[in-house]
Write an enzyme that holds these catalytic residues in place. Structure first.
Site, PDB file in Angstrom:
ATOM      1  N   SER A  56       0.899  -1.025  -0.052  1.00 12.42           N
ATOM      2  CA  SER A  56      -0.409   0.059  -0.317  1.00 12.42           C
ATOM      3  C   SER A  56       1.472   1.201   0.052  1.00 12.42           C
ATOM      4  CB  SER A  56      -1.222  -0.085   1.278  1.00 12.42           C
ATOM      5  OG  SER A  56      -1.693   0.925   1.240  1.00 12.42           O
ATOM      6  N   ASP A  58      -8.687  -4.315  -6.125  1.00 12.89           N
ATOM      7  CA  ASP A  58      -8.053  -3.691  -5.389  1.00 12.89           C
ATOM      8  C   ASP A  58      -9.086  -2.849  -7.020  1.00 12.89           C
ATOM      9  OD1 ASP A  58      -6.838  -1.312  -4.298  1.00 12.89           O
ATOM     10  OD2 ASP A  58      -5.033  -2.940  -4.479  1.00 12.89           O
TER      11      ASP A  58
END
Lengths: 349, 608
Positions: free
Chosen positions: A189, A287
């Site tokens: 991330s 995602d």
């Protein structure tokens, strides 16, 4: 909205295993409580809710960890993980000896949390770093970088760079006959985003990085991509929260085409001339920012940089936090291969 | 049980007997009870029974729909009352707080597909050779359980403590008493050897003392001055806060004294004079030679006919002699700082003065006017003292204070703030000790030092919680407030400089465990534990401190002197010292130092 939420949650439950669902939903819930509409962040509550674990210089599954201050000028902490020293009764000074006479990788790890959440002592990241040690025989340095919104760009990058410089001056982290630092930058991330920018700095400054490993790296841009629109709110993440985190990290007044957020966007820098390292980029098919991650990969290719993309179609964010899926084990294997291959022959020039 | 449920028992394939039967390798197969803690989530820091997972998942879903939009803010206030590790309880409690409507709770049959989590066969991990991975989660369930139960109890304890303080503030002594009983019970379930349990124990005692104050004769002011000095010394040894304070202040003093031949330091709290050897030595090494150094040390009177101040002065004089620094000492004995008068220091014309106040100024504060109060608070002793400090035209005033607001008008606010402050302080004592030395022999000694250091801190905590009015002296206020106050008194901040910062940081590496951090805030330095600053050091000067004119209320001392003085007896004194030498002759006729008469009140407790 209730109806569509139900549909959303049912869809996600079809694909996401129960444990992952519980873990990530819990994070989502907690994080919603922490982000305030005015851009401030409830740090006290965040620290309270965050599950942390202490370092442990006693071996657990052959791995020990200890915290160090890397840079006193801004109190930069890092947690170091390494294979347990061979003799359990020798003093702690042995922690600062190389784990092996042979070349070994040093992985500088930047935890995720969208620049605002988590720390190097957060339980999920402690587990992950321990796994990396066992996986690769590595020394892992998990950097406790400064977080937003209290500390905006470029603080996290500065801290990452400080960690890399620190590692390059620690003799015990150098290995092989040529006594080199065989360092990989790794992050998930926001940590993946940090790894990229630190690697750029390394390339500019002549510090050799053996490879970058980016797990669901956090990138973005002003444009709303197809994946963002399609997956908004479907698998724990919303466009709205992504926007919030960028706003909290980027300089006041900047938009998401700022090069920190969009390195290959209109304000991006050209990497062609730089000895930028090789990359392993892992993208989860559920995602919502995958289009940005794929664009990043393309950007690297266009700049002539070596990159391997691993696309896991049915993986969600955070799949690498629980060892309960094929995604997990196969991606770990990819990471191990990448590190092993690039250990013997450090990347580029 | 549906197949999807069975699959997600948090099993690791390497616990299984064979790869076809990993689905069945559930808790029951291991021969333990159904209440086995899920190992996968345990690695993430959560304690959930595998059998509760589905229930938790549904609860999370329901919580999310309840918390839509504006309710997020309200719910964060609830979130702190429950242990986030115990996911089941956390989710259930949050739900009952936020969604009391029973219809919203627990409708597993609400939608047909609501319960369906992914078909496990799609998610089945393939076998790997990485055998060491499976060992990660072989933590015995028993130790898991006790560790997390303890965390639970600790959180409940804090909750009870704060509620008790709240009742105290509201004047509800019955409720407070009852909560205190419950708190004691909760305390019994927590390890009071370290962490929150230890701090909480002290606060329970303090609250108890406030509710049921002992008779005045038993109070005794918490021990003699000599006792306090011992505690202080241990606190000095156990952690770097005081060393940092001394180091930083001395730096500033040294710089301010550059170019001056005659310098005078006024120390608001001499104790054992621990701060001064370093300064004396630094002055000895000064290029161009040391100045004549006078030190005036303020301290409490010694009860038993000793002259403690004089003894310290003698030791320092001895040191000064050994490094050839001309040195003169005067002690000023006072039970309260506000009884001290500047003429007692006998600042001579042409002297450069440094005023050094380490953890003293806050004792001169009074009750802060409440936010809604119309008048300013009555003139506090601090104002008088600051006035004469400025009147001394000091080259430098070094101020070290606790970085906390323990002088808020509301008792509950003070209590809560102190709970967090001392909790961090205690953590640092614990953490600094572990990190600072790995040599076995020193460990035991360190334990003793740390324990006595805790007693030092406990006195502070007790004063904050138990006392009011003149007896409450631990009126810590944060740097920002001191800035305002000192500014209004006519003092200007002196930037401590990056040199001081770097050296303070280096000092930390030499002496302390990892975790301490020095920060610079607008020219002042703070030292803290991890991200929490605990002590601040700053330096100030009077606006026009360039000419060292004599202080206004200078008097010829002779007969009205209430203090003792010592000279280092060297023959090489410059003429400004004649009167000091003469003075020592006077002293010998006067015998031991007289005390400033104590007109202040003794310690007192207020009832709820």
């Amino acid at each position: 909205m209730a109806g569509s939420n139900e549909v959303n949650s049912n869809e996600s439950k079809m694909v996401v295993p129960l444990h992952t669902w519980v873990l990530i939903s819990n994070f989502k819930l907690a994080y919603n409580m922490l982000r305030r509409p005015d851009g401030t962040f409830d740090r006290h509550l965040a620290e309270f809710l965050d599950r942390k674990v202490p370092a442990n210089a006693s071996p657990v599954n052959g791995v020990v960890s200890f915290d160090v201050v890397i840079d006193r000028t801004n109190n930069l902490l890092a947690r170091i993980y390494r294979p347990a020293p061979p003799n359990p009764t020798t003093p702690l000074a042995d922690l600062h000896r190389p784990p092996s006479p042979d070349p070994f990788p040093v992985i500088i790890f930047f935890h995720g949390g969208s620049f605002a959440h988590s720390s190097s002592n957060t339980a999920i990241y402690d587990s992950l770093c321990r796994r990396f040690v066992s996986l690769c025989g590595a020394v892992v340095i998990s950097v406790d970088y400064r977080r937003s919104p209290e500390y905006r760009y470029p603080c996290a990058y500065d801290d990452g760079w400080a960690a890399l410089k620190w590692a390059s001056t620690e003799p015990w982290l150098h290995s092989g006959k040529d006594a080199k630092l065989r360092v990989f930058l790794c992050g998930d991330s926001s940590g993946g985003n940090i790894a990229h920018h630190v690697a750029v700095k390394a390339a500019e400054s002549g510090i050799e990085v053996s490879g970058n490993i980016l797990l669901n790296p956090m990138f973005g841009g002003n444009h709303r991509t197809e994946s963002e629109k399609r997956l908004d709110g479907k698998y724990f993440v919303t466009i709205q929260d992504r926007d919030w985190y960028w706003k909290a990290y980027l300089p006041e007044g900047a938009d998401r085409d700022h090069p920190a957020c969009n390195p290959f966007g209109p304000n991006g820098m050209k990497l062609e001339e730089l000895p930028f390292t090789k990359s392993l980029v892992i993208v989860a098919g559920l995602d919502l920012v995958q289009d940005w991650q794929l664009a990043y990969t393309e950007g690297l290719k266009k700049a002539g940089k070596e990159v391997k993309l691993v696309y896991r179609e049915q993986a969600t964010i955070g799949f690498y936090l629980l060892p309960n899926t094929d995604h997990f084990y196969e991606v770990m294997e990819e990471i191990r291969n990448f590190v092993t291959c690039n250990l013997k022959q450090p990347a580029n020039i | 049980m549906s197949s999807s449920f069975r699959s997600d028992m948090g099993t690791d394939p390497y616990d299984s007997v064979g790869d076809d039967r990993w689905i069945i390798a559930s808790a029951s197969d291991r021969g333990s009870s159904r209440g086995e803690i899920d190992s996968l989530l345990h690695g993430a820091g959560y304690r959930v029974r595998s059998t509760d997972l589905r229930h938790v998942a549904i609860g999370l879903e329901q919580l999310e729909s309840t918390m839509v939009g504006h309710q997020c803010v309200a719910s964060s206030a609830e979130a702190i009352h429950y242990n986030p590790s115990d996911l089941t309880a956390w989710v259930d409690s949050m739900l009952s707080e936020l969604a009391p409507d029973p219809h919203l709770l627990r409708h597993p049959q609400s939608t047909a597909t609501a319960n369906t989590w992914a078909d496990p066969t799609q998610q089945r991990p393939s076998l790997h050779r990485l055998e060491n991975h499976h060992q990660h989660r072989n933590v015995p369930a028993v130790s898991l359980q006790s560790m997390d139960e303890e965390e639970d109890a600790a959180i409940r304890l804090v909750h009870l403590l704060v509620s008790c303080a709240d009742s105290v503030q509201r004047g509800d002594s019955e409720m407070a008493g009852s909560l205190l009983d419950q708190t004691r019970l909760a305390l019994a379930r927590v390890n009071t050897g370290f962490g929150i349990g230890k701090v909480a124990g002290y606060f329970v005692d303090a609250l108890c003392r406030r509710l049921y104050p002992p008779p005045p004769s038993a109070t005794g002011g918490g021990g003699s001055a000599a006792n306090l000095e011992i505690l202080y010394h241990h606190f000095y040894e156990a952690c770097p806060y005081i060393k940092f304070a001394h180091f930083t202040a001395n730096q500033a003093i040294l710089e301010a004294f550059q170019g001056h031949d005659r310098v005078h330091v006024v120390d608001f709290n001499l104790m054992h004079g621990l701060q001064w050897p370093a300064l004396i030595q630094a002055l000895a090494l000064r290029p161009g030679g040391p100045p004549l150094l006078r030190l005036t040390g303020i301290g409490a009177p010694s009860p038993d006919g000793r002259d403690a101040l004089r003894e310290v002065g003698l030791r320092l004089a001895e040191l000064a002699r050994s490094v050839q620094v001309r040195f003169a000492f005067r002690g000023v004995a006072a039970t309260r700082l506000e009884h001290v008068r500047p003429w007692m220091f006998q600042v001579a014309p042409g002297e450069a003065v440094a005023v050094n106040t380490v953890l003293q100024l806050h004792r001169l504060l009074g009750d802060r006017a409440s936010p809604e109060g119309s008048d300013a608070a009555a003139a506090e002793p601090i104002d008088t003292v600051l006035e004469w400090i400025v009147g001394l035209k000091p080259k430098i005033v070094t101020v070290v204070e606790q970085e906390a607001d323990h002088n808020k008008p509301s008792f509950l606010d003070r209590f809560t703030e102190a709970l967090f402050y001392y909790s961090t302080m205690f953590d640092s004592l614990e953490g600094g000790r572990v990190g600072g030395s790995h040599r076995g022999g020193q460990q035991q000694q360190q334990t003793v030092v740390a324990a006595v250091a805790e007693a030092y801190l406990q006195r502070e905590m007790c004063n904050i919680v138990c006392f009011e009015g003149a007896a409450r002296v631990e009126r810590h206020e944060p740097l920002a407030r001191w800035r305002d106050r000192l500014g209004r008194a006519g003092l200007r901040a002196v930037h401590l400089g990056s040199n001081a910062f770097k050296q303070a940081s280096m000092l930390l590496t030499l002496f302390s465990g990892e975790g301490y951090c020095v920060e610079e805030v607008a020219g002042c330095l703070t030292l803290g534990w991890h991200s929490r600053p605990l002590i601040s050091a700053s330096a100030w000067r009077a606006d026009d401190a360039d000419d060292a004119s004599p202080p206004r209320d200078h008097q010829t001392l002779v007969l009205q002197d209430h203090s003792s003085s010592i000279t280092s007896g060297s023959n090489n004194v410059v003429d400004g010292d004649d009167h000091l030498h003469q003075h020592s002759v006077m002293r010998s006729h006067m015998g031991s130092s007289d005390r400033i008469n104590d007109t202040g009140s003794g310690s007192s407790c207020s009832r709820v």
